[in-house]
Enzyme design. Structure first.
Site, PDB file in Angstrom:
ATOM      1  N   LYS A  45      21.397  25.434 -28.692  1.00 17.54           N
ATOM      2  CA  LYS A  45      20.141  25.405 -29.447  1.00 17.54           C
ATOM      3  C   LYS A  45      19.643  23.971 -29.541  1.00 17.54           C
ATOM      4  CE  LYS A  45      17.835  27.056 -33.603  1.00 17.54           C
ATOM      5  NZ  LYS A  45      16.651  27.475 -32.840  1.00 17.54           N
ATOM      6  N   ASN A  73       9.299  34.525 -33.659  1.00 19.61           N
ATOM      7  CA  ASN A  73      10.062  33.650 -34.537  1.00 19.61           C
ATOM      8  C   ASN A  73       9.282  32.379 -34.847  1.00 19.61           C
ATOM      9  OD1 ASN A  73      11.466  30.995 -33.306  1.00 19.61           O
ATOM     10  ND2 ASN A  73      11.133  32.477 -31.651  1.00 19.61           N
ATOM     11  N   ASN A 131      13.156  20.515 -23.717  1.00 20.28           N
ATOM     12  CA  ASN A 131      12.356  21.570 -24.335  1.00 20.28           C
ATOM     13  C   ASN A 131      10.898  21.131 -24.423  1.00 20.28           C
ATOM     14  OD1 ASN A 131      11.145  23.520 -25.918  1.00 20.28           O
ATOM     15  ND2 ASN A 131      12.821  23.649 -27.384  1.00 20.28           N
ATOM     16  N   PHE A 132      10.140  21.429 -23.371  1.00 21.98           N
ATOM     17  CA  PHE A 132       8.708  21.142 -23.334  1.00 21.98           C
ATOM     18  C   PHE A 132       7.910  22.424 -23.550  1.00 21.98           C
ATOM     19  CE2 PHE A 132       9.445  17.353 -20.223  1.00 21.98           C
ATOM     20  CZ  PHE A 132       9.915  16.585 -21.280  1.00 21.98           C
ATOM     21  N   CYS A 134       8.387  24.784 -26.733  1.00 22.20           N
ATOM     22  CA  CYS A 134       8.321  25.389 -28.068  1.00 22.20           C
ATOM     23  C   CYS A 134       6.884  25.410 -28.576  1.00 22.20           C
ATOM     24  CB  CYS A 134       9.216  24.611 -29.023  1.00 22.20           C
ATOM     25  SG  CYS A 134       9.431  25.415 -30.617  1.00 22.20           S
ATOM     26  N   LYS A 172      12.002  22.739 -19.206  1.00 19.58           N
ATOM     27  CA  LYS A 172      11.632  24.080 -19.670  1.00 19.58           C
ATOM     28  C   LYS A 172      10.130  24.143 -19.879  1.00 19.58           C
ATOM     29  CE  LYS A 172      13.169  27.680 -22.882  1.00 19.58           C
ATOM     30  NZ  LYS A 172      14.098  27.989 -23.985  1.00 19.58           N
ATOM     31  N   ASN A 199       9.251  29.761 -21.836  1.00 14.76           N
ATOM     32  CA  ASN A 199       9.521  29.653 -23.259  1.00 14.76           C
ATOM     33  C   ASN A 199       8.676  30.718 -23.953  1.00 14.76           C
ATOM     34  OD1 ASN A 199      10.047  28.581 -25.953  1.00 14.76           O
ATOM     35  ND2 ASN A 199      10.598  26.677 -24.939  1.00 14.76           N
ATOM     36  N   THR A 200       8.740  30.786 -25.268  1.00 14.89           N
ATOM     37  CA  THR A 200       8.055  31.854 -25.989  1.00 14.89           C
ATOM     38  C   THR A 200       6.539  31.690 -25.967  1.00 14.89           C
ATOM     39  OG1 THR A 200       8.391  30.615 -28.032  1.00 14.89           O
ATOM     40  CG2 THR A 200       9.996  32.337 -27.506  1.00 14.89           C
TER      41      THR A 200
END
Length: 299
Positions: A45, A73, A131-132, A134, A172, A199-200
């Site tokens: 995470k 989420n 993490n690009f 979120c 990502k 990603n989401t």
């Protein structure tokens, strides 16, 4: 059984099934349980500067009698101390040397990137996932999808990381963009080792009509969140296919609504080498990987 081992940008994995960076990979004990169940790898995470998560922070979408067709989420990156996560990462990698441990990272300045990269590598991370993607909370701070949606910024930050990383670097990507090939081309120009997507998806899954507050409700307020689960699979497959056709595209880790071996095989058919799973594990548990391994092996 068939040999399902893969080589993903130089990383050896016993099978292509990885846990995505999400609540099921928030602690070392969780990842140990996953590896015992048969998962080939796990993306920790996202690590970064300490934050505070709220409750509730998940909203489910059912369709008829089908539960959790989609999951929303508003959870941010890990709220556990960085040093605790790194200590547990070191212990996991020492205990499971043949499984893949990827550190998902999200910070702001060039100096912060250099510092956290060294710490993650020292903890034994086999690779780094930037993490690009979120779409909530962190993008308001100039991180996450705020980077993924700006190819020039993505290329610059990925360049910082490539200059100081000694392990493979995975970018990502966010689906919250008009043309996903643009950030893909920027990542290729930065010479990153691999890509992961999607990603989401930015979303509001409903409104509580008794309180007139969007869901998931936190007191008397809420915000947009990230949408995942089986409902996003068609979108993920489309974007994966687009990315895979970009000239010079590096290896891809596919994400988005994967629940069984057939889903995984479809992602692989369109260009993925590994696949990452989150919602299905939250819904059914870590042991779903047993059927995924058996099914793909038989296929």
């Amino acid at each position: 059984m068939a040999d399902l081992s893969v080589d993903f940008c130089g990383i050896k994995s016993p099978n292509p099934f990885w846990l995505a960076s999400a609540p099921p990979t928030n602690t070392g004990d969780q990842i140990k349980r996953a590896f015992d169940a048969g998962w080939g790898g796990a993306v920790w995470k996202t690590l970064g500067n300490p934050i505070v998560n709220v409750s509730s922070r998940f909203g489910g979408v059912d369709y008829g009698s089908t539960k959790l067709m989609g999951l929303n989420n508003i959870e941010l990156i890990t709220d556990r101390p960085l040093e605790v996560n790194l200590k547990e990462m070191y212990e996991v990698k020492k205990q499971y040397p043949n499984n893949v441990v990827v550190a998902s990272l999200m910070v702001d300045t060039k100096e912060e990137w250099a510092e956290i990269i060294k710490k993650a590598e020292d903890a034994g991370a086999d690779a780094l996932e930037l993490n690009f993607g979120c779409p909530h909370g962190m993008c308001e701070r100039g991180m996450g999808s705020a980077v993924g949606a700006e190819p020039k910024v993505l290329k610059e930050i990925a360049g910082w990381v490539m200059d100081c990383a000694n392990v493979p670097v995975i970018v990502k990507l966010t689906p919250n963009i008009g043309d996903i090939t643009e950030p893909t081309e920027a990542a290729v120009e930065a010479k990153v080792s691999a890509l992961s997507l999607i990603n989401t998806i930015k979303s509001i899954v409903g409104v509580d009509l008794d309180t007139m507050v969007p869901m998931p409700r936190v007191g008397d307020a809420s915000t947009n969140g990230g949408y995942c689960g089986p409902a996003v699979k068609p979108i993920a497959l489309h974007l994966l296919g687009q990315v895979a056709r970009v000239p010079g595209c590096p290896p891809i880790s596919g994400i988005g609504g994967i629940s069984n071996w057939r889903d995984a095989a479809e992602f692989m058919a369109l260009g993925a080498t590994t696949v990452q799973v989150c919602t299905a594990v939250m819904h059914y548990g870590y042991r779903i990987v047993e059927d995924m391994i058996e099914g793909l092996s038989d296929f």
